[in-house]
Write an enzyme that holds these catalytic residues in place. Sequence first.
Site, PDB file in Angstrom:
ATOM      1  N   ASP A  23      41.928  30.698  42.173  1.00 60.72           N
ATOM      2  CA  ASP A  23      41.215  29.447  41.969  1.00 60.72           C
ATOM      3  C   ASP A  23      41.979  28.436  40.863  1.00 60.72           C
ATOM      4  O   ASP A  23      41.683  27.429  40.914  1.00 60.72           O
ATOM      5  CB  ASP A  23      39.774  29.631  41.534  1.00 60.72           C
ATOM      6  CG  ASP A  23      39.006  30.424  42.547  1.00 60.72           C
ATOM      7  OD1 ASP A  23      39.107  29.716  43.748  1.00 60.72           O
ATOM      8  OD2 ASP A  23      38.409  31.313  42.532  1.00 60.72           O
ATOM      9  N   HIS A  45      40.147  39.148  37.514  1.00 63.97           N
ATOM     10  CA  HIS A  45      39.798  39.446  38.867  1.00 63.97           C
ATOM     11  C   HIS A  45      39.359  40.951  39.032  1.00 63.97           C
ATOM     12  O   HIS A  45      39.970  41.779  38.504  1.00 63.97           O
ATOM     13  CB  HIS A  45      41.112  39.483  39.978  1.00 63.97           C
ATOM     14  CG  HIS A  45      40.838  39.483  41.335  1.00 63.97           C
ATOM     15  ND1 HIS A  45      40.398  40.443  42.121  1.00 63.97           N
ATOM     16  CD2 HIS A  45      40.275  38.224  42.154  1.00 63.97           C
ATOM     17  CE1 HIS A  45      40.126  40.028  43.382  1.00 63.97           C
ATOM     18  NE2 HIS A  45      40.238  38.808  43.443  1.00 63.97           N
TER      19      HIS A  45
HETATM   20  N1  COA Z   1      37.853  34.927  30.505  1.00 65.37           N
HETATM   21  C1  COA Z   1      37.696  35.712  29.360  1.00 65.37           C
HETATM   22  N2  COA Z   1      37.663  36.938  29.383  1.00 65.37           N
HETATM   23  C2  COA Z   1      37.789  37.583  30.588  1.00 65.37           C
HETATM   24  C3  COA Z   1      37.809  36.855  31.816  1.00 65.37           C
HETATM   25  C4  COA Z   1      37.997  35.523  31.766  1.00 65.37           C
HETATM   26  N3  COA Z   1      38.254  34.780  32.937  1.00 65.37           N
HETATM   27  N4  COA Z   1      37.729  37.647  32.769  1.00 65.37           N
HETATM   28  C5  COA Z   1      37.650  38.994  32.270  1.00 65.37           C
HETATM   29  N5  COA Z   1      37.458  38.836  31.085  1.00 65.37           N
HETATM   30  C6  COA Z   1      37.365  39.973  29.783  1.00 65.37           C
HETATM   31  C7  COA Z   1      36.090  40.542  30.022  1.00 65.37           C
HETATM   32  O1  COA Z   1      34.998  39.812  29.204  1.00 65.37           O
HETATM   33  C8  COA Z   1      36.027  41.819  29.661  1.00 65.37           C
HETATM   34  O2  COA Z   1      36.109  41.865  28.494  1.00 65.37           O
HETATM   35  P1  COA Z   1      35.473  43.114  27.421  1.00 65.37           P
HETATM   36  O3  COA Z   1      36.227  44.555  27.877  1.00 65.37           O
HETATM   37  O4  COA Z   1      35.770  42.641  25.996  1.00 65.37           O
HETATM   38  O5  COA Z   1      34.065  43.092  27.800  1.00 65.37           O
HETATM   39  C9  COA Z   1      37.601  42.344  30.283  1.00 65.37           C
HETATM   40  O6  COA Z   1      38.247  41.150  30.494  1.00 65.37           O
HETATM   41  C10 COA Z   1      37.430  43.050  31.467  1.00 65.37           C
HETATM   42  O7  COA Z   1      36.753  41.982  32.594  1.00 65.37           O
HETATM   43  P2  COA Z   1      35.643  42.818  33.629  1.00 65.37           P
HETATM   44  O8  COA Z   1      34.330  42.107  33.142  1.00 65.37           O
HETATM   45  O9  COA Z   1      35.864  44.000  33.703  1.00 65.37           O
HETATM   46  O10 COA Z   1      35.927  42.043  34.963  1.00 65.37           O
HETATM   47  P3  COA Z   1      35.305  42.155  36.327  1.00 65.37           P
HETATM   48  O11 COA Z   1      36.086  42.916  37.055  1.00 65.37           O
HETATM   49  O12 COA Z   1      33.813  42.572  36.074  1.00 65.37           O
HETATM   50  O13 COA Z   1      35.161  40.412  36.606  1.00 65.37           O
HETATM   51  C11 COA Z   1      35.691  38.474  37.161  1.00 65.37           C
HETATM   52  C12 COA Z   1      35.951  39.884  37.277  1.00 65.37           C
HETATM   53  C13 COA Z   1      36.608  37.571  38.107  1.00 65.37           C
HETATM   54  C14 COA Z   1      34.010  38.140  37.409  1.00 65.37           C
HETATM   55  C15 COA Z   1      35.898  38.059  35.834  1.00 65.37           C
HETATM   56  O14 COA Z   1      37.366  38.099  35.553  1.00 65.37           O
HETATM   57  C16 COA Z   1      35.543  36.703  35.548  1.00 65.37           C
HETATM   58  O15 COA Z   1      34.555  35.942  35.412  1.00 65.37           O
HETATM   59  N6  COA Z   1      36.355  35.449  35.761  1.00 65.37           N
HETATM   60  C17 COA Z   1      36.352  33.874  35.558  1.00 65.37           C
HETATM   61  C18 COA Z   1      35.302  33.506  36.845  1.00 65.37           C
HETATM   62  C19 COA Z   1      36.553  33.241  38.063  1.00 65.37           C
HETATM   63  O16 COA Z   1      37.715  32.983  37.957  1.00 65.37           O
HETATM   64  N7  COA Z   1      36.115  33.920  39.248  1.00 65.37           N
HETATM   65  C20 COA Z   1      36.997  33.878  40.221  1.00 65.37           C
HETATM   66  C21 COA Z   1      37.512  35.100  40.918  1.00 65.37           C
HETATM   67  S1  COA Z   1      38.478  35.164  42.108  1.00 65.37           S
END
Ligand code: COA
Length: 377
Positions: free
Chosen positions: A313, A262
């Site tokens: 979710d 998140h």
């Molecule tokens: N699966 C695997 N790795 C994940 C992850 C996931 N669901 N969510 C975050 N990470 C990893 C990222 O790849 C990143 O790794 P890195 O530092 O090696 O690049 C690290 O965790 C930090 O994440 P970050 O990219 O800073 O998160 P964000 O704040 O930009 O993105 C989301 C947040 C929600 C977009 C992201 O967690 C995601 O894509 N989740 C899956 C989709 C989802 O469930 N969305 C619903 C949101 S309520």
Amino acid sequence: MSEAIEVRKGLVGVYADDSAVSKVMPETNSLTYRGYAVQDLCENASFDETAYLLWNGELPNRAQLAAFQAEEKANRALSPALLRVLREFPREAHPMDMIRTAVSFMGMEDPETADISDAAQRRKAMRLLAKIPTAVAASNRLSKGLEPIAPDPALPFCENFFHMVFGKVPQKEVIKAFDVSMILYAEHTFNASTFTARTITSTMADMHGAITGAIAALKGPLHGGANEAVMHMLKEIPSPEAAEAWIQDKFDHKALVMGFGHRVYKTGDSRVPTMKKYAEIMAEVVGDKRWMNTSAVLARVMLEKKNIHPNLDFPAGPAYYLMGFDIPLFTPIFVCSRITGWAAHVLEQAADNRLIRPLSRYTGVEQRPVVPLAERG
Ligand code: COA
């Protein structure tokens, strides 16, 4: 050379405006709507009461709630023209595209579309709250070759939704689990779709335009679309025993695991424990523990290996599946709930508006003269 300007990619950590609608407190994994903890609302109030709260700032008394519910019930029916349009949608169209188009159409027929006064915007918000579930259920049935079921004004909001989708109302435990999911999905500060709605509103565009844009933003798998992606993922895993190897393979391929992570919560999503409790109740009611057992393995391994927690979710996907909904209906159900939060933000933005117009740091080529076509060869 680009100028020495700091760009916050994805607007990470940027406060874009004030808001009194809800508050996320990531340090305590908590979320309040108008000062009430979401867990408290889930156990001691209903989705109707939550919608009233989001739009009016206070929980309703009995008379206020009765008037609110009566207005919602009176506005559920779709126009014959919209029903004809729904019948023309391609059967294979995504339900989010259908509801986005239906809401846009509602904007063309609404008698007050152009009136962006607070009173008119509130009346339009109520019409959207009442009609969106009808359009979602009707388009779902039409896409399966079934006739739409008209809303039943004798039924409360959640019961009526099941009636319109399935033609019957389930037992009260199922209704309660659905109602809880609707409360949890209702509002979440400046997420991508809400910010989209506020940006559209800031141009003094109307409510239906703002909500149409918000639905488009919600569809993406990084936002609302994740609840559908979670269920597809769970169905891909042959058994709970196979879950650990499955997720390890995702790690090896650096793939995203849907339903985890998140932008704001980094140590746990405030809404997860409540939704998980009701997803487990659904597993009990249906007598099928496979999805929750598989989910438990994924959550444990994600935490152990990546220190990443599930988001709302993650339990909502299997809960909706156990309620019997088709997977492509999960994100449209999110729309039926989030219309309340979106509309609250549209009203708040309009009440103290300033056009939302950020800057971009230019990284393209330096200025150059146009070479006339004849000289370009
Ligand atoms: N699966 C695997 N790795 C994940 C992850 C996931 N669901 N969510 C975050 N990470 C990893 C990222 O790849 C990143 O790794 P890195 O530092 O090696 O690049 C690290 O965790 C930090 O994440 P970050 O990219 O800073 O998160 P964000 O704040 O930009 O993105 C989301 C947040 C929600 C977009 C992201 O967690 C995601 O894509 N989740 C899956 C989709 C989802 O469930 N969305 C619903 C949101 S309520």
